[in-house]
Design a protein around this motif. Structure first.
Motif, PDB file in Angstrom:
ATOM      1  N   GLN A  50       0.799  -1.253   0.010  1.00  0.00           N
ATOM      2  CA  GLN A  50      -0.005  -0.068   0.112  1.00  0.00           C
ATOM      3  C   GLN A  50       0.845   1.324   0.033  1.00  0.00           C
ATOM      4  O   GLN A  50       0.459   2.270  -0.700  1.00  0.00           O
ATOM      5  N   ALA A  51       2.010   1.254   0.844  1.00  0.00           N
ATOM      6  CA  ALA A  51       2.697   2.157   0.772  1.00  0.00           C
ATOM      7  C   ALA A  51       3.635   2.599  -0.514  1.00  0.00           C
ATOM      8  O   ALA A  51       3.761   3.828  -0.743  1.00  0.00           O
ATOM      9  N   ILE A  52       3.902   1.745  -1.129  1.00  0.00           N
ATOM     10  CA  ILE A  52       4.451   1.718  -2.432  1.00  0.00           C
ATOM     11  C   ILE A  52       3.545   2.463  -3.496  1.00  0.00           C
ATOM     12  O   ILE A  52       3.778   3.194  -4.440  1.00  0.00           O
ATOM     13  N   LEU A  53       2.370   1.894  -3.358  1.00  0.00           N
ATOM     14  CA  LEU A  53       1.530   2.330  -4.392  1.00  0.00           C
ATOM     15  C   LEU A  53       1.074   3.823  -4.107  1.00  0.00           C
ATOM     16  O   LEU A  53       0.795   4.656  -5.063  1.00  0.00           O
TER      17      LEU A  53
ATOM     18  N   THR B  32      17.795 -10.913   1.273  1.00  0.00           N
ATOM     19  CA  THR B  32      18.093 -10.779   2.774  1.00  0.00           C
ATOM     20  C   THR B  32      17.548  -9.636   3.532  1.00  0.00           C
ATOM     21  O   THR B  32      17.184  -9.444   4.414  1.00  0.00           O
ATOM     22  N   ILE B  33      17.930  -8.410   2.719  1.00  0.00           N
ATOM     23  CA  ILE B  33      17.930  -6.923   3.298  1.00  0.00           C
ATOM     24  C   ILE B  33      16.237  -6.494   3.054  1.00  0.00           C
ATOM     25  O   ILE B  33      15.698  -6.000   4.226  1.00  0.00           O
ATOM     26  N   LEU B  34      15.565  -6.739   2.102  1.00  0.00           N
ATOM     27  CA  LEU B  34      14.467  -6.246   1.806  1.00  0.00           C
ATOM     28  C   LEU B  34      13.274  -7.076   2.112  1.00  0.00           C
ATOM     29  O   LEU B  34      12.187  -6.632   2.409  1.00  0.00           O
ATOM     30  N   GLN B  35      13.622  -8.333   2.381  1.00  0.00           N
ATOM     31  CA  GLN B  35      12.480  -9.200   2.593  1.00  0.00           C
ATOM     32  C   GLN B  35      11.720  -8.905   4.156  1.00  0.00           C
ATOM     33  O   GLN B  35      10.313  -8.430   4.115  1.00  0.00           O
ATOM     34  N   PRO B  36      12.548  -8.574   5.136  1.00  0.00           N
ATOM     35  CA  PRO B  36      11.793  -7.949   6.470  1.00  0.00           C
ATOM     36  C   PRO B  36      11.294  -6.635   6.341  1.00  0.00           C
ATOM     37  O   PRO B  36      10.261  -6.265   7.015  1.00  0.00           O
ATOM     38  N   LEU B  37      11.856  -5.768   5.285  1.00  0.00           N
ATOM     39  CA  LEU B  37      11.301  -4.305   4.863  1.00  0.00           C
ATOM     40  C   LEU B  37       9.886  -4.344   4.135  1.00  0.00           C
ATOM     41  O   LEU B  37       8.972  -3.492   4.201  1.00  0.00           O
ATOM     42  N   LEU B  38       9.673  -5.527   3.385  1.00  0.00           N
ATOM     43  CA  LEU B  38       8.600  -5.505   2.718  1.00  0.00           C
ATOM     44  C   LEU B  38       7.878  -6.949   2.781  1.00  0.00           C
ATOM     45  O   LEU B  38       7.647  -7.958   2.042  1.00  0.00           O
ATOM     46  N   PRO B  39       7.146  -7.035   4.010  1.00  0.00           N
ATOM     47  CA  PRO B  39       6.822  -8.503   4.406  1.00  0.00           C
ATOM     48  C   PRO B  39       5.617  -8.915   3.891  1.00  0.00           C
ATOM     49  O   PRO B  39       5.394 -10.106   4.160  1.00  0.00           O
ATOM     50  N   ASP B  40       4.817  -8.013   3.018  1.00  0.00           N
ATOM     51  CA  ASP B  40       3.546  -8.550   2.276  1.00  0.00           C
ATOM     52  C   ASP B  40       3.818  -9.305   0.908  1.00  0.00           C
ATOM     53  O   ASP B  40       3.114  -9.420   0.187  1.00  0.00           O
ATOM     54  N   PHE B  41       5.119  -8.971   0.651  1.00  0.00           N
ATOM     55  CA  PHE B  41       5.579  -9.686  -0.637  1.00  0.00           C
ATOM     56  C   PHE B  41       6.101 -10.991  -0.492  1.00  0.00           C
ATOM     57  O   PHE B  41       6.845 -11.574   0.558  1.00  0.00           O
ATOM     58  N   SER B  42       5.474 -11.879  -1.209  1.00  0.00           N
ATOM     59  CA  SER B  42       5.775 -13.362  -0.913  1.00  0.00           C
ATOM     60  C   SER B  42       7.142 -13.805  -1.219  1.00  0.00           C
ATOM     61  O   SER B  42       7.881 -12.752  -2.077  1.00  0.00           O
ATOM     62  N   GLU B  43       7.986 -14.772  -0.871  1.00  0.00           N
ATOM     63  CA  GLU B  43       9.267 -15.243  -1.406  1.00  0.00           C
ATOM     64  C   GLU B  43       9.369 -15.018  -2.572  1.00  0.00           C
ATOM     65  O   GLU B  43      10.413 -14.733  -3.415  1.00  0.00           O
ATOM     66  N   GLU B  44       8.532 -15.718  -3.546  1.00  0.00           N
ATOM     67  CA  GLU B  44       8.438 -15.824  -4.999  1.00  0.00           C
ATOM     68  C   GLU B  44       8.368 -14.514  -5.519  1.00  0.00           C
ATOM     69  O   GLU B  44       9.002 -14.317  -6.451  1.00  0.00           O
ATOM     70  N   GLU B  45       7.487 -13.692  -4.991  1.00  0.00           N
ATOM     71  CA  GLU B  45       7.226 -12.634  -5.740  1.00  0.00           C
ATOM     72  C   GLU B  45       8.532 -11.460  -5.797  1.00  0.00           C
ATOM     73  O   GLU B  45       9.014 -10.892  -6.475  1.00  0.00           O
ATOM     74  N   LEU B  46       9.041 -11.501  -4.409  1.00  0.00           N
ATOM     75  CA  LEU B  46      10.347 -10.764  -4.123  1.00  0.00           C
ATOM     76  C   LEU B  46      11.540 -11.208  -4.938  1.00  0.00           C
ATOM     77  O   LEU B  46      12.155 -10.300  -5.593  1.00  0.00           O
ATOM     78  N   LYS B  47      11.668 -12.423  -5.092  1.00  0.00           N
ATOM     79  CA  LYS B  47      12.781 -12.900  -5.741  1.00  0.00           C
ATOM     80  C   LYS B  47      12.674 -12.655  -7.412  1.00  0.00           C
ATOM     81  O   LYS B  47      13.594 -12.472  -7.867  1.00  0.00           O
ATOM     82  N   THR B  48      11.403 -12.910  -7.939  1.00  0.00           N
ATOM     83  CA  THR B  48      11.223 -12.575  -9.098  1.00  0.00           C
ATOM     84  C   THR B  48      11.402 -11.064  -9.544  1.00  0.00           C
ATOM     85  O   THR B  48      11.996 -10.824 -10.524  1.00  0.00           O
ATOM     86  N   CYS B  49      10.939 -10.215  -8.585  1.00  0.00           N
ATOM     87  CA  CYS B  49      11.294  -8.947  -8.751  1.00  0.00           C
ATOM     88  C   CYS B  49      12.780  -8.500  -8.702  1.00  0.00           C
ATOM     89  O   CYS B  49      13.231  -7.611  -9.545  1.00  0.00           O
TER      90      CYS B  49
ATOM     91  N   SER C 238       4.565  -3.138  -9.968  1.00  0.00           N
ATOM     92  CA  SER C 238       3.535  -3.970 -10.795  1.00  0.00           C
ATOM     93  C   SER C 238       3.141  -5.393  -9.768  1.00  0.00           C
ATOM     94  O   SER C 238       1.954  -5.549 -10.056  1.00  0.00           O
ATOM     95  N   ALA C 239       4.076  -5.906  -9.007  1.00  0.00           N
ATOM     96  CA  ALA C 239       3.485  -7.003  -8.251  1.00  0.00           C
ATOM     97  C   ALA C 239       2.346  -6.478  -7.210  1.00  0.00           C
ATOM     98  O   ALA C 239       1.492  -7.059  -6.986  1.00  0.00           O
ATOM     99  N   SER C 240       2.502  -5.081  -6.741  1.00  0.00           N
ATOM    100  CA  SER C 240       1.487  -4.581  -5.701  1.00  0.00           C
ATOM    101  C   SER C 240       0.336  -4.507  -6.326  1.00  0.00           C
ATOM    102  O   SER C 240      -0.983  -4.687  -5.736  1.00  0.00           O
TER     103      SER C 240
END
Length: 489
Positions: free
Chosen positions: A19-22, A58-75, A124-126
């Protein structure tokens, strides 16, 4: 989903990371922050053993917790898998006794690429969770514009309008934006300076009439500037990456503190370093390196932020800024998350062009942040000296950071090199006492003395058509945004 982000001006405005990103900027005019970011402590052993892409996760996963592992790694893979000319993404080079962190090996040859290859992926993922579209509004002092245009070019369900100050960017920066291809991109020169463009963009996000029109068309108005938390957090990674380099090359032991010198206009780049510090990076001092528009130097020295001064057009145009938006986030954290104080400072800045912070807060900031500035004459002298002594060519922004690092007492120190010298070829050649007829010829001339080849994207500018020619007033910005919103449908 975890609503961990709040506004710098209201703790009760809570958002998930998507939500914050959008949304980009809060409806109360504040910027989104995570109050407990210092609860995330990054393991330095792990950082020193991983690749750039692995460290980004490693750094962004805790900062963007509502992105799934697959979503974030694909991004992350889409952003960094093939866009950078260096396999290290942000390589480090030792120049005399200063370590230079090169942030310009992305598609548009500026540090903004590090974040603006990733932000479109995150956005785009959001958007996929619903049926909304997004309209990006971005003011640029030169580099953000092209990096954002390239990153968002032809991205589904997203349009982008970029506004830059007419005749106040380098010729290469102008050509990069004016030749931009893509069915969803628009570029406008505005009559005024960067602060005029940025202030208007911020006001458009808070314009109720425009917001209602956007909502009626199912469009979200958002930003690609570093006021957007999705633009800011990817920049944390390269601070840890430079630390990894120093450890792995024997310059420091794990746990030793490092200092940084950062060329700064809008305060986003150095703020990302402060975020890294809060997340466990051992830092002794951050040096805020400014040009002749030294509003930040004065603030960090006196505690008074005063934009009521003459605007100076310099050879480091990406730093020609008098309103440093991200300073608001630093005030939030350093004041102990005092949203009332932040709101009052920002209100004073809006009404009078100045504010003053308490002495106790200034002293707390000064403990971690140093400052200095260079005018154009000193910047050119630095470019010449570094080339003469090390055969390394620095652009006018990186040269300022380098000289401030040289003058600092702390060692080791890392100076951030934020743009390729080819983006400012004429000014660099002038500093080296060589003449050129225009920017395109200057690039070819610079290639004869620069160890790095002309970046592919810059080399192609000579043959590309000028597509965006409109020069508009600040008052016309709302009209063109409305027109481009309708084109998104």
């Amino acid at each position: 989903m975890e609503k961990i982000y709040v506004s710098t001006r209201d703790q009760n405005r809570k958002m998930t990371s998507k939500q914050a990103i959008l949304e980009g900027i809060s409806k109360d005019g504040g910027l989104y922050v995570w109050p407990d970011i210092d609860s995330v402590q990054i393991d330095l052993h792990t950082i020193c053993e991983q690749s750039y892409k692995e460290n980004t996760y490693t750094i962004l996963q805790p900062l963007l917790p509502d992105f799934s592992e697959e979503e974030l790694k694909t991004c992350i893979e889409n952003a960094y898998g093939h866009s950078f000319s260096s396999p290290d993404i942000t390589p480090v080079k030792k120049v005399d006794d200063v370590y230079v962190l090169e942030l310009f090996h992305g598609p548009t040859s500026a540090f903004k690429d590090v974040a603006l290859t990733l932000l479109p992926q995150l956005m785009s993922a959001s958007l996929k969770a619903g049926d909304q579209k997004a309209m990006i509004l971005t003011a640029t002092s030169g580099d953000t514009g092209k990096a954002a245009l390239e990153g968002f070019k032809d991205v589904d369900r997203i349009g982008i309008c970029v506004f830059y100050p007419h005749q106040k960017v380098s010729q290469i920066q102008y050509r990069q934006m004016a030749t931009q291809q893509g069915k969803n991109v628009k570029v406008y020169a505005i009559e005024g300076n960067f602060d005029d463009a940025q202030s208007k963009v911020k006001s458009l996000f808070l314009d109720e009439d425009l917001r209602k029109k956007a909502e009626a068309q199912n469009v979200i108005l958002t930003s690609a500037n570093s006021i957007n938390i999705g633009r800011l957090v990817p920049q944390i990674v390269y601070y840890f990456e430079s630390y990894k380099y120093l450890v792995n090359h024997g310059a420091i032991q794990l746990g030793d503190p490092v200092s940084f010198s950062v060329p700064t206009g809008n305060f986003g780049d150095v703020l990302a370093g402060y975020y890294a510090y809060m997340m466990g990076l051992p830092v002794k001092k951050f040096y805020v390196a400014s040009n002749a528009n030294h509003v930040l130097t004065d603030f960090l020295t006196t505690g008074v932020y005063d934009r009521n001064r003459a605007f100076v057009q310099t050879i480091s145009p990406s730093m020609d800024i008098l309103i440093s938006s991200n300073l608001e986030r630093l005030l939030y954290y350093m004041s102990g998350k005092d949203t009332k104080l932040v709101s009052q400072c920002m209100s004073d800045l809006s009404k009078t062009g100045r504010y003053q912070i308490p002495d106790t807060l200034l002293q707390k900031i000064q403990f971690l942040f140093g400052c200095a500035y260079l005018d154009d004459k000193k910047t050119k002298e630095t470019i010449a000296t570094v080339y003469q002594e090390s055969k390394v060519v620095l652009d006018p922004h990186s040269a300022i950071a380098y000289q401030v690092a040289k003058d600092a007492k702390e060692r080791p120190i890392v100076a951030l090199a934020t743009a390729s010298p080819y983006k400012f070829s004429q000014d660099v050649l002038d500093a080296l006492h060589q003449n050129s007829t225009n920017e395109l010829e200057a690039m070819k001339q610079l290639q004869t003395i620069c160890s790095d080849p002309i970046p592919k994207g810059l080399k192609a500018l000579e043959s590309q058509e000028i597509r965006h020619k409109e020069v508009i007033s600040v008052e016309q910005m709302k009209d063109v945004v409305e027109k481009n919103m309708e084109a998104l449908l």
